[in-house]
Design an enzyme around this catalytic site. Structure first.
Site, PDB file in Angstrom:
ATOM      1  N   ASP A   1      32.932  36.316  38.849  1.00 32.95           N
ATOM      2  CA  ASP A   1      34.304  35.792  38.804  1.00 32.95           C
ATOM      3  C   ASP A   1      35.251  36.967  38.575  1.00 32.95           C
ATOM      4  O   ASP A   1      35.173  37.647  37.548  1.00 32.95           O
ATOM      5  CB  ASP A   1      34.423  34.769  37.667  1.00 32.95           C
ATOM      6  CG  ASP A   1      35.737  34.015  37.693  1.00 32.95           C
ATOM      7  OD1 ASP A   1      36.472  34.127  38.694  1.00 32.95           O
ATOM      8  OD2 ASP A   1      36.032  33.304  36.710  1.00 32.95           O
TER       9      ASP A   1
ATOM     10  N   ASP B   1      37.941  34.387  44.812  1.00 33.32           N
ATOM     11  CA  ASP B   1      37.645  35.290  43.694  1.00 33.32           C
ATOM     12  C   ASP B   1      36.382  34.953  42.911  1.00 33.32           C
ATOM     13  O   ASP B   1      36.158  35.511  41.839  1.00 33.32           O
ATOM     14  CB  ASP B   1      38.838  35.349  42.739  1.00 33.32           C
ATOM     15  CG  ASP B   1      39.133  34.008  42.080  1.00 33.32           C
ATOM     16  OD1 ASP B   1      38.610  32.980  42.548  1.00 33.32           O
ATOM     17  OD2 ASP B   1      39.894  33.993  41.094  1.00 33.32           O
ATOM     18  N   GLU B   2      35.534  34.062  43.413  1.00 30.74           N
ATOM     19  CA  GLU B   2      34.297  33.775  42.690  1.00 30.74           C
ATOM     20  C   GLU B   2      33.211  33.296  43.649  1.00 30.74           C
ATOM     21  O   GLU B   2      33.489  32.731  44.706  1.00 30.74           O
ATOM     22  CB  GLU B   2      34.513  32.737  41.582  1.00 30.74           C
ATOM     23  CG  GLU B   2      35.015  31.401  42.062  1.00 30.74           C
ATOM     24  CD  GLU B   2      35.121  30.384  40.937  1.00 30.74           C
ATOM     25  OE1 GLU B   2      34.221  30.362  40.067  1.00 30.74           O
ATOM     26  OE2 GLU B   2      36.090  29.605  40.937  1.00 30.74           O
TER      27      GLU B   2
END
Length: 351
Positions: free
Chosen positions: A8, A103-104
């Site tokens: 993350d 983003d993860e």
């Protein structure tokens, strides 16, 4: 035993802005819509978070908490470029990658030969590589259980990682609050607490039949997660088709004004979730869902090019007036259907 990593990125959009403009690094900044347009915050850097600024917060509220907040509109091409680079770094270690947003992502490194097969060392090396090549920091969770990896990645933020070994899973679950389990919202947590169930350890002592009777199929999921059971694969073919948010009320509502107020509260969270997977907010359709006191439900949606609150409220009002039939409403939901890649490509070319 599987080896699952959840990576993350730390305040990703804001981090890209600070990297590209070092003058922003030590001041409170946030990405989001303007107060005049009643926008919401997509993400905020850590200096802003010290003032209480959070994702999904109305911009006006954020500026009250932090009057000197620097508000940026966002550069989504830059975020997508960074995300693609990060994804390429993941692919150096495994082909089993399940992106959740820009983003993860989950990574299954069970069969990876890198770092002598150590998931802990692979996570460290991935984070170091991301920083070396992009000057961005990431946090990671390393566990043998998929859902725990996501929980673990939040334990040592920012720029850290947390490892739960197979031998540590049982002890970790004993004190893990049920509210940490994906799918357990405020209403479910309150119902569980009323039953004396606050942690996974509590659920381990509970009869599965009771959970099934009270929560249906989610009762089984809750029981399994509390035992450390999560057999879902890390799905490299996963293509997200929709984004939604909903709320089950503790008591049924009977007035449109109550429904409208709930939509006003749900919309910023829908916008935040959509922005994580589709920063430009382009969509194929949007719609609403109502579940009534007899447990029947209805959904109404239509084609709409971009997320729009006024249209959602109008759709909900039409659904409320035409389909409720005097029944109480126990759940209100908002959702969008995403453009498929081919349709999106045609749209971009058309522009």
């Amino acid at each position: 035993m599987r080896k699952i990593i959840h990576v993350d990125m730390d305040c990703f959009f804001a981090a890209v802005e600070m990297r590209d403009n070092p003058a922003l690094r030590d001041i409170p900044i946030a990405i989001g819509g303007s107060r005049e347009r009643r926008g919401v915050i997509s993400t905020a850097n850590y200096p802003a978070r010290k003032f209480g600024v959070r994702s999904a917060m109305p911009t006006g509220m954020a500026l009250k908490l932090c009057p000197h907040l620097t508000l940026l509109p966002g550069r989504f091409d830059a975020y997508k470029e960074a995300s693609n680079h990060i994804r390429e770094i993941f692919s150096r270690y495994t082909s089993r990658i399940e992106p959740l947003s820009l983003d993860e992502a989950y990574l299954d490194v069970t069969d990876s030969v890198h770092c002598h097969g150590s998931a802990t060392l692979i996570a460290q090396e991935i984070r170091q590589t991301i920083f070396s090549e992009l000057q961005l920091t990431a946090s990671a969770g390393v566990t043998p259980v998929k859902f725990l990896a996501k929980i673990a990645s939040d334990m040592n933020k920012p720029n850290g990682q947390f490892v739960i070994t197979p031998a540590e899973v049982s002890a970790f679950l004993q004190t893990l609050p049920l509210a940490k389990i994906p799918g357990v919202g405020k209403v479910s947590a309150a119902k569980l607490e009323a039953m004396g169930l606050r942690t996974c350890g509590d659920v381990q002592k509970c009869d599965l039949v009771i959970l099934l009777k009270r929560f249906g199929k989610f009762g089984r999921i809750l029981w399994e997660r509390s035992q450390g059971i999560d057999e879902r694969d890390v799905n490299s073919e996963r293509l997200r088709k929709s984004v939604g948010v909903e709320r089950t009320m503790a008591e049924d509502i009977h007035h449109w004004s109550e429904c409208e107020a709930i939509i006003e509260r749900l919309y910023p969270e829908l916008e935040r979730r959509l922005a994580k997977v589709k920063p430009d907010l382009l969509i194929a359709r949007q719609g609403v869902k109502l579940k009534f006191d007899d447990f029947q439900q209805t959904t109404q949606e239509h084609v709409w090019p971009r997320l729009n609150k006024a249209d959602l409220i109008a759709t909900a009002r039409k659904t409320w007036d035409e389909r409720r039939g005097g029944r109480g409403v126990r759940l209100v939901g908002l959702h969008v259907t995403l453009l498929d890649p081919q349709m999106e490509r045609q749209l971009v070319l058309g522009l």
